[in-house]
Design a protein around this motif. Sequence first.
Motif, short mmCIF file in Angstrom:
data_model
loop_
_atom_site.label_atom_id
_atom_site.label_comp_id
_atom_site.label_asym_id
_atom_site.label_seq_id
_atom_site.Cartn_x
_atom_site.Cartn_y
_atom_site.Cartn_z
N THR A 271 -3.53 -7.11 2.99
CA THR A 271 -4.33 -6.44 4.01
C THR A 271 -4.55 -4.98 3.60
OG1 THR A 271 -2.42 -5.70 5.29
CG2 THR A 271 -3.28 -7.90 5.78
N ALA A 272 -5.51 -4.36 4.25
CA ALA A 272 -5.79 -2.94 3.99
C ALA A 272 -4.57 -2.08 4.30
CB ALA A 272 -6.99 -2.49 4.80
N LYS A 273 -3.83 -2.46 5.35
CA LYS A 273 -2.63 -1.70 5.73
C LYS A 273 -1.55 -1.82 4.65
CE LYS A 273 0.77 -1.00 9.43
NZ LYS A 273 1.88 -0.83 8.48
N GLN A 274 -1.37 -3.03 4.10
CA GLN A 274 -0.35 -3.22 3.06
C GLN A 274 -0.69 -2.39 1.82
OE1 GLN A 274 -0.63 -7.52 2.93
NE2 GLN A 274 1.39 -7.76 3.87
N ILE A 275 -1.97 -2.32 1.49
CA ILE A 275 -2.39 -1.52 0.33
C ILE A 275 -2.17 -0.03 0.61
CG2 ILE A 275 -4.38 -0.86 -1.08
CD1 ILE A 275 -5.47 -3.71 -0.57
N LYS A 276 -2.47 0.39 1.84
CA LYS A 276 -2.27 1.79 2.23
C LYS A 276 -0.78 2.13 2.22
CE LYS A 276 -3.22 5.07 5.98
NZ LYS A 276 -3.80 5.24 7.34
#
Length: 324
Positions: A89-94
């Motif tokens: 997810t975008a959050k995991q990448i962030k």
Amino acid sequence: MTEQQNKHLVTIGKEYDKIKLDKFLADMYNVSFSLVRKMARKGQIRLNSSRIKGNETLKVGDMVKIPGLFLHTQEEMLEANAQAKPLFTAKQIKDAKTWIMYEDDDVIVINKPAGITVQAGTGQEKSIDRLFAEVYPENHPKLVHRLDKETSGCLVLAKNKSVAKDLSYQFSKRHTHKRYLTIVKGNLQDPQGEIDFNVEKVFTAHNREQMKVHVSRGKEAKTFYKRLARNKDFHLLEVEIETGRTHQIRVHMKAIGTPILGDGKYNDHSQNSLPNGKKVKMCLHSRDIEFKHPNKNRMMKFTAPVNSKMLEAMLALGFDTNKI
């Protein structure tokens, strides 16, 4: 063989020897790991004419059949990648970006969390190498050493092939220095010592891979420990390893009767609890790492703060966290 057929068949050279198939395809054709898996499931990627899962390890001389989709225009590839289900997810990448302790043009040093494998494999799709390929989509970082899935702490990544080669050599030839923190449980009589049992790979009755010590068989392994604190049968240790065998610290600690607290593989599950009865995850943390920077030509040392779960266990045992 026609020119078009030539494009669809690639012979693996030395630069991709021992690299995972999906990483090779991601690097070569700028495609996502999820798209590689999708094409593999459809049978459109072949390795030496055989169907694959995508995480196979390549060797020199292997023949890889490339899907026509990978040879299309950049615009078509971007569309295909967008349609594939993302692995992270975008959050995991962030969040992954917050793990970075140091970065320059050549290396990245992160504080790896416990619970994520370093390199993808069978049954382990989500991994550090795949996650950081998403963090750096234009230039996927390269692994140069490993930590166990449940081990947290210092992990070094290389930003290019020449740096990866240099650092991999340093780790393989023991030119680097690593120091760990761990909590063990048992009757540890000596406050410091050396463990020098050989380590060999065996398979359990359920055909699961496991390491065990042996007097003569297996590979040489040396582990040094020093006790920093004690609470009855719980001991906080500083550990250094001269060799870097698979599960070395874990299997050596078990061999002397003090397995690592929370180690589900080498410790009895009933023993993986604090005095208050709370179950804990494996308490093993790669605190310090030191290596020679390939281009700056000087030694660099990094220290990773202990993860919150292990810190919680230390506080529950009354260990002075200021000493670490």
